[in-house]
Design a protein around this motif. Structure first.
Motif, mmCIF file in Angstrom:
data_model
loop_
_atom_site.group_PDB
_atom_site.id
_atom_site.type_symbol
_atom_site.label_atom_id
_atom_site.label_comp_id
_atom_site.label_asym_id
_atom_site.label_seq_id
_atom_site.Cartn_x
_atom_site.Cartn_y
_atom_site.Cartn_z
ATOM 1 N N THR A 318 29.483 30.415 53.038
ATOM 2 C CA THR A 318 30.482 29.350 53.164
ATOM 3 C C THR A 318 29.823 28.043 53.588
ATOM 4 N N ALA A 319 28.877 28.115 54.537
ATOM 5 C CA ALA A 319 28.181 26.908 54.988
ATOM 6 C C ALA A 319 27.394 26.273 53.847
ATOM 7 N N GLU A 320 26.778 27.085 53.018
ATOM 8 C CA GLU A 320 26.011 26.550 51.884
ATOM 9 C C GLU A 320 26.929 25.846 50.893
ATOM 10 N N ARG A 321 28.099 26.409 50.690
ATOM 11 C CA ARG A 321 29.065 25.779 49.782
ATOM 12 C C ARG A 321 29.509 24.420 50.338
ATOM 13 N N ILE A 322 29.730 24.353 51.641
ATOM 14 C CA ILE A 322 30.128 23.096 52.270
ATOM 15 C C ILE A 322 28.992 22.078 52.189
ATOM 16 N N ALA A 323 27.767 22.525 52.499
ATOM 17 C CA ALA A 323 26.616 21.628 52.448
ATOM 18 C C ALA A 323 26.398 21.096 51.036
ATOM 19 N N GLU A 324 26.608 21.921 50.051
ATOM 20 C CA GLU A 324 26.473 21.495 48.659
ATOM 21 C C GLU A 324 27.460 20.381 48.331
ATOM 22 N N ARG A 325 28.686 20.550 48.765
ATOM 23 C CA ARG A 325 29.705 19.534 48.497
ATOM 24 C C ARG A 325 29.384 18.224 49.211
ATOM 25 N N MET A 326 28.719 18.312 50.358
ATOM 26 C CA MET A 326 28.337 17.126 51.109
ATOM 27 C C MET A 326 27.059 16.490 50.567
ATOM 28 N N GLY A 327 26.432 17.148 49.579
ATOM 29 C CA GLY A 327 25.174 16.631 49.028
ATOM 30 C C GLY A 327 23.972 16.954 49.884
ATOM 31 N N LEU A 328 24.079 17.956 50.751
ATOM 32 C CA LEU A 328 22.985 18.340 51.655
ATOM 33 C C LEU A 328 22.249 19.529 51.061
ATOM 34 N N TRP A 329 21.536 19.289 49.959
ATOM 35 C CA TRP A 329 20.887 20.385 49.262
ATOM 36 C C TRP A 329 19.641 20.842 49.980
ATOM 37 N N GLN A 330 19.233 22.055 49.647
ATOM 38 C CA GLN A 330 18.115 22.689 50.324
ATOM 39 C C GLN A 330 16.799 22.054 49.877
ATOM 40 N N HIS A 331 16.082 21.443 50.837
ATOM 41 C CA HIS A 331 14.789 20.844 50.530
ATOM 42 C C HIS A 331 13.719 21.243 51.543
ATOM 43 N N THR A 332 14.108 21.441 52.772
ATOM 44 C CA THR A 332 13.121 21.593 53.850
ATOM 45 C C THR A 332 13.076 22.986 54.457
ATOM 46 N N GLY A 333 13.859 23.911 53.932
ATOM 47 C CA GLY A 333 13.897 25.235 54.516
ATOM 48 C C GLY A 333 14.879 25.378 55.650
ATOM 49 N N GLU A 334 15.568 24.295 56.022
ATOM 50 C CA GLU A 334 16.570 24.371 57.080
ATOM 51 C C GLU A 334 17.799 25.121 56.589
ATOM 52 N N SER A 335 18.486 25.774 57.510
ATOM 53 C CA SER A 335 19.716 26.463 57.139
ATOM 54 C C SER A 335 20.805 25.447 56.846
ATOM 55 N N ALA A 336 21.845 25.915 56.157
ATOM 56 C CA ALA A 336 22.957 25.024 55.830
ATOM 57 C C ALA A 336 23.610 24.488 57.093
ATOM 58 N N VAL A 337 23.737 25.320 58.122
ATOM 59 C CA VAL A 337 24.363 24.876 59.375
ATOM 60 C C VAL A 337 23.530 23.775 60.024
ATOM 61 N N ASP A 338 22.198 23.929 60.013
ATOM 62 C CA ASP A 338 21.337 22.901 60.597
ATOM 63 C C ASP A 338 21.451 21.595 59.818
ATOM 64 N N ARG A 339 21.544 21.692 58.501
ATOM 65 C CA ARG A 339 21.695 20.482 57.687
ATOM 66 C C ARG A 339 23.032 19.804 57.982
ATOM 67 N N ILE A 340 24.065 20.597 58.143
ATOM 68 C CA ILE A 340 25.385 20.039 58.449
ATOM 69 C C ILE A 340 25.369 19.351 59.812
ATOM 70 N N ARG A 341 24.740 19.991 60.798
ATOM 71 C CA ARG A 341 24.690 19.402 62.142
ATOM 72 C C ARG A 341 23.931 18.078 62.144
ATOM 73 N N ALA A 342 22.865 17.983 61.344
ATOM 74 C CA ALA A 342 22.024 16.788 61.347
ATOM 75 C C ALA A 342 22.575 15.671 60.468
ATOM 76 N N ALA A 343 23.523 15.990 59.597
ATOM 77 C CA ALA A 343 23.997 15.014 58.607
ATOM 78 C C ALA A 343 24.931 13.994 59.234
ATOM 79 N N LYS A 344 24.970 12.808 58.608
ATOM 80 C CA LYS A 344 25.905 11.764 59.003
ATOM 81 C C LYS A 344 27.088 11.707 58.041
ATOM 82 N N VAL A 345 27.135 12.663 57.115
ATOM 83 C CA VAL A 345 28.204 12.717 56.126
ATOM 84 C C VAL A 345 29.355 13.543 56.684
#
Length: 590
Positions: A318-345
């Motif tokens: 579910t987190a990956e689906r949310i991150a995808e919609r936010m444009g937070l695609w996997q680039h650095t090996g971080e988990s989707a939750v970590d990308r969501i926490r760090a994002a300004k979107v």
């Protein structure tokens, strides 16, 4: 070109290969377009000016030194002119052109479905004096009107989309994907600047032919679409529908938690609201106020950015689906939750069946991270069991208590130290031009009393606290402005007192102690007014100026007749007369 087709990245220093300059039959630039495939260009209908018009497409970003030019015309019925709805808001204004000669597929872009709020974007258009094209920057503000269009805020006044930009591609600055198309730009009668775009989903709804050039999963999970039974049984919980529509139109409540079973009117009403709020799925009938839907039950298109069914899914999925919609695609090996926490979107998210996820507590952790980042959430549980209770406690009650504590502290600051400082200033100077603080302080005290009465376990949620916060913002801003004004009055009083002292010394020296009753009276009046509590600075200033003008007159008339006095002034660095004092200390000019 990406493996799945289309240009992915747009280097900021390069002209995008998908940017198209369009000329009318008279050879004049009429707008811009987006190369979506080897033989298709997307643009605005008003740029084409008629379904049968001949257009010339010029590819300014093509490799090499030349600018390829290809004739084009509207592809069949792929032409939706701009019309106005019942609110006089525009809708439509999209067209798809077919090129007479295809372009390399490597130059084409793909539209991409992404969440809209707060995204930084760039557009490449062809305004007057920029025939070769130029980048414009903006921030996506949010949906406007009933058609799913999105308002853009220009990064600077000069970057308002102007004639020649209509039809330009809107590229997300984070992912470099083309997420929409520029419709127009305007300056209203108050001088405010506005630009608008139509996002990928709205384009696809108007032009289904464009779906083959569109990437990214649709915003609504297939399991949340209305069923045949929903329509056949005409199931609608009207009050629930009104509450859903209000939240989807952003009623100021950041989080809503509901219990909705699998079947029945509430479930059907939820599916209906989710569908109507989607830019791509919404029906043409729902765009008109003449539809048969009950009033206040139809949300605006774009009311949510993503609607998911969590049943049977792991939290990571579910987190990956949310991150995808936010444009937070996997680039650095971080988990989707970590990308969501760090994002300004941020995004507006609907999650149905939270308690049916494989690991509801882990999913709630993901949702808590989203909420902390400023996203709006509608969470639907199937029962009011332990997971529902935890969500209420962790996502509603505890944050509300924290908000309430912060708000109480702020109101105590307003009604305590801020009010005391204001009172102290009011005892020293007359509040000339200052709003009376009484009504604001009464309102702040009343709000504080209300909040102190509303103790745990359940402080006011959502809208109530927002109302108090807005009041605190308003009162604090007014009192701060009043304090600043009073502070300037006090500073002016002190400046006047210093000026009066300086001129009094000059007066005494210029007259060598001889008394002039009229001048002395002017000095004593000004001195008394400055020492009064509270001091009326405006009146005191007039009195000081009356005295200083009289002293200036004495100096101009040669009041200092004793050469030794003048020599003494010159010898010890003291100005010899009022005129010299003015040059040194900034007194009024003659």
């Amino acid at each position: 070109m990406a493996a799945d087709g289309g240009v992915v990245a747009v280097p900021p220093m390069e002209t995008p290969s998908w940017a198209v300059r369009l000329r009318g039959a008279d050879g004049e630039i009429v707008g811009a377009g987006i190369l979506l495939g080897p033989d298709h260009v997307l643009t605005c209908a008003h740029v084409v000016d008629g379904a049968g018009a001949r257009i010339t497409a010029e590819f300014v970003g093509a490799p090499g030194h030349g600018v390829p030019s290809v004739p084009a015309r509207v592809d069949g019925d792929a032409y939706v002119p701009e019309t106005l709805d019942a609110d006089l808001d525009p809708r439509g204004d999209v067209a798809l052109l077919r090129l007479d000669t295809p372009r390399p597929a490597s130059e084409a872009a793909r539209l991409h479905r992404l969440s809209a709020p707060d995204r930084h974007v760039r557009m490449y258009g062809f305004p007057l004096d920029h025939n070769g094209g130029i980048w414009f920057r903006a921030t996506l503000v949010g949906g406007c009107g009933r058609d799913g269009q999105v308002q853009m805020s220009p990064a600077s006044p000069g970057e308002l989309a102007s004639p020649g930009c209509s039809g330009a591609g809107v590229a997300d600055s984070l992912t470099h994907r083309v997420v929409g198309m520029v419709l127009s730009g305007q300056r209203d009668q108050h001088g405010n600047l506005f630009s608008y775009m139509t996002p990928a989903e709205t384009i696809v709804r108007h032009l289904p032919q464009v779906e083959v050039y569109t990437q990214g999963r649709t915003a609504v999970d297939a399991r949340l679409l209305p069923t045949d039974d929903d329509a056949a049984k005409d199931m609608l919980d009207e009050r629930f529908a009104q509450r859903l529509a209000s939240w989807l139109q952003d009623d100021g409540t950041p989080l809503k938690i509901s219990v909705v079973g699998h079947d029945g009117p509430r479930a059907a009403t939820l599916r209906r609201a989710i569908t109507l709020a989607d830019r791509e799925l919404r029906t043409a009938a729902s765009l008109s106020r003449t539809s048969l839907d009950p009033p206040e039950t139809v949300p605006s298109a774009g009311g949510h950015d993503l609607a998911l069914h969590a049943g049977g899914l792991a939290s990571a999925e579910t987190a990956e689906r949310i991150a995808e919609r936010m444009g937070l695609w996997q680039h650095t090996g971080e988990s989707a939750v970590d990308r969501i926490r760090a994002a300004k979107v941020t995004l507006t998210l609907v999650v149905v069946g939270v308690d049916e996820a494989l690991d509801p507590p882990a999913l709630l952790d993901v949702l808590e991270a989203l909420r902390a980042g400023g996203s709006r959430l509608l969470l639907v549980f199937r029962t009011d069991g332990e997971h529902y209770r935890r969500a209420r406690q962790d996502l509603l009650i505890r944050p509300a208590r924290q908000r309430r504590a912060v708000l109480v502290a702020r109101l105590q600051e307003i009604t305590g130290p801020l009010a005391a400082s204001l009172h102290e200033h009011l005892t020293t100077v007359v509040p000339d031009g200052v709003r009376p603080p009484g009504p604001d302080l009464v309102a702040a005290h009343a709000a504080l009393a209300d909040l102190l009465r509303l103790h745990a376990p359940d402080p006011p949620l959502g809208q109530d606290l927002s109302r108090y916060e807005r009041l605190a913002d308003r009162v604090a801003a007014r009192l701060t402005r009043s304090l600043a004004r009073l502070g300037r009055l006090r500073e002016r009083r002190d400046e006047l007192a210093g000026r009066l002292r300086g001129y009094h010394v000059l007066y005494q020296r210029s007259t060598l102690g001889a008394e002039d009753r009229a001048v002395d009276d002017l000095y004593l009046r000004a001195h008394a007014l400055l020492r009064a509590t509270p001091c009326d600075v405006r009146v005191a200033q007039a009195a000081v100026e009356a005295f200083t003008r009289r002293v200036d007159g004495i100096g101009a008339a040669g009041g200092t007749s004793d050469g030794d006095a003048g020599d003494r002034g010159a010898g010890d660095g003291t100005p010899a007369g009022p005129a010299a004092h003015r040059r040194t200390h900034g007194g009024p000019s003659a």
